[in-house]
Write a protein that holds these residues in place. Structure first.
Motif, short mmCIF file in Angstrom:
data_model
loop_
_atom_site.label_atom_id
_atom_site.label_comp_id
_atom_site.label_asym_id
_atom_site.label_seq_id
_atom_site.Cartn_x
_atom_site.Cartn_y
_atom_site.Cartn_z
N ARG A 135 -79.56 -69.91 55.58
CA ARG A 135 -78.62 -70.71 56.40
C ARG A 135 -79.36 -71.86 57.05
NH1 ARG A 135 -76.58 -69.14 61.98
NH2 ARG A 135 -78.20 -67.59 61.67
N TYR A 165 -78.46 -74.84 60.15
CA TYR A 165 -77.51 -75.47 61.07
C TYR A 165 -78.26 -76.46 61.94
CZ TYR A 165 -78.98 -71.93 64.54
OH TYR A 165 -79.70 -71.12 65.40
N ILE A 185 -78.19 -78.85 65.80
CA ILE A 185 -77.67 -79.00 67.16
C ILE A 185 -77.87 -80.45 67.57
CG2 ILE A 185 -78.02 -78.31 69.57
CD1 ILE A 185 -78.81 -75.54 68.51
N ARG A 205 -79.91 -74.50 75.53
CA ARG A 205 -79.23 -73.81 74.43
C ARG A 205 -80.03 -72.60 74.01
NH1 ARG A 205 -74.52 -76.23 71.97
NH2 ARG A 205 -74.79 -74.26 70.87
N ARG A 214 -85.72 -66.88 72.84
CA ARG A 214 -85.96 -68.33 72.73
C ARG A 214 -84.86 -69.14 73.40
NH1 ARG A 214 -82.16 -71.03 69.89
NH2 ARG A 214 -81.75 -70.49 67.72
N TYR A 217 -75.14 -65.99 59.42
CA TYR A 217 -74.75 -65.79 60.81
C TYR A 217 -74.22 -64.37 61.02
CZ TYR A 217 -72.22 -66.04 65.16
OH TYR A 217 -71.78 -65.79 66.42
N TYR A 231 -77.79 -60.73 67.42
CA TYR A 231 -78.21 -61.38 68.67
C TYR A 231 -78.49 -60.35 69.76
CZ TYR A 231 -76.49 -66.10 67.35
OH TYR A 231 -76.28 -67.32 66.77
N ARG A 238 -78.47 -60.97 73.70
CA ARG A 238 -78.17 -62.06 74.62
C ARG A 238 -78.54 -61.74 76.07
NH1 ARG A 238 -75.46 -66.30 72.34
NH2 ARG A 238 -74.37 -65.93 70.37
P1 TYD Z 1 -75.17 -69.84 69.52
O1 TYD Z 1 -76.06 -69.19 68.51
O2 TYD Z 1 -74.86 -69.06 70.77
O3 TYD Z 1 -75.76 -71.27 69.90
P2 TYD Z 1 -77.12 -71.59 70.70
O4 TYD Z 1 -78.17 -70.70 70.10
O5 TYD Z 1 -77.39 -73.02 70.46
O6 TYD Z 1 -76.87 -71.31 72.12
O7 TYD Z 1 -73.82 -70.23 68.79
C1 TYD Z 1 -72.79 -70.96 69.44
C2 TYD Z 1 -71.48 -70.64 68.73
O8 TYD Z 1 -71.51 -71.08 67.37
C3 TYD Z 1 -71.15 -69.16 68.70
O9 TYD Z 1 -69.77 -69.01 68.98
C4 TYD Z 1 -71.40 -68.75 67.28
C5 TYD Z 1 -71.21 -70.01 66.48
N1 TYD Z 1 -72.11 -70.08 65.31
C6 TYD Z 1 -71.62 -69.89 64.03
O10 TYD Z 1 -70.40 -69.65 63.83
N2 TYD Z 1 -72.47 -69.99 62.96
C7 TYD Z 1 -73.79 -70.25 63.13
O11 TYD Z 1 -74.56 -70.32 62.14
C8 TYD Z 1 -74.30 -70.41 64.47
C9 TYD Z 1 -75.76 -70.69 64.73
C10 TYD Z 1 -73.43 -70.32 65.52
#
Ligand code: TYD
Length: 134
Positions: free
Chosen positions: A34, A36, A38, A47, A96, A115, A120, A122
């Motif tokens: 995967r 992604y 930001i 974040r 992190r 994903y 996670y 948290r």
């Molecule tokens: P999150 O991982 O909490 O973001 P960050 O690590 O930047 O704080 O993800 C934020 C939102 O995006 C959460 O609702 C899940 C969604 N998301 C996906 O649907 N797919 C993904 O690959 C990622 C990374 C997040």
């Protein structure tokens, strides 16, 4: 690779500009499942305050700069990313956060897993408990 590591990526420079890349297994210690990114992070936002039970990551500041703060359950370490040819490898089970995003910064995140919210952790106290029991 079990420690967070800055990986230097190849740089191909010529008069037309620069090119960098990564691939598995050349530069990356895991196969990519995967990607992604930001972007458009408002000033002062933080974040990604979480850990992953299994997922490993590789983070690059493709544009601009930001800090990745890692905690291993005992101590924290800050990595400032500001070069598009430096990537930070993060093993599983590191807490992190990403902060100090500059204007127009772009964070590219490569993962070895699809994903999965169940991967996670948290809650920082829960993370420390799990990490220090390993
Ligand atoms: P999150 O991982 O909490 O973001 P960050 O690590 O930047 O704080 O993800 C934020 C939102 O995006 C959460 O609702 C899940 C969604 N998301 C996906 O649907 N797919 C993904 O690959 C990622 C990374 C997040």
């Amino acid at each position: 690779m079990t420690e967070p590591t800055i990986i230097n990526l190849p740089k191909i420079l010529d008069r037309r500009g620069n090119l960098s890349f990564f691939e598995y297994p050349g530069q990356l210690p895991f196969e990519i499942a995967r990607t992604y990114w930001i972007y458009d992070v408002p000033g002062g936002e933080i974040r990604g305050s979480h850990a992953f039970k299994e997922q490993q990551e590789f983070i690059i500041a493709l544009s601009g700069s930001f800090d990745v703060v890692l905690h291993d359950g005992k101590k924290g370490e800050r990595f400032s990313l500001n070069r598009s040819y430096h990537g930070l490898y993060i093993p599983r089970m590191y807490w992190r956060s990403m902060e100090n995003f500059s204007t127009n910064s772009l964070a590219l995140i490569i993962s070895d897993k699809q994903y999965d919210e169940n991967d996670y952790i948290r809650n920082f106290e829960e993370f420390k408990k799990q990490k220090n029991n390993v």
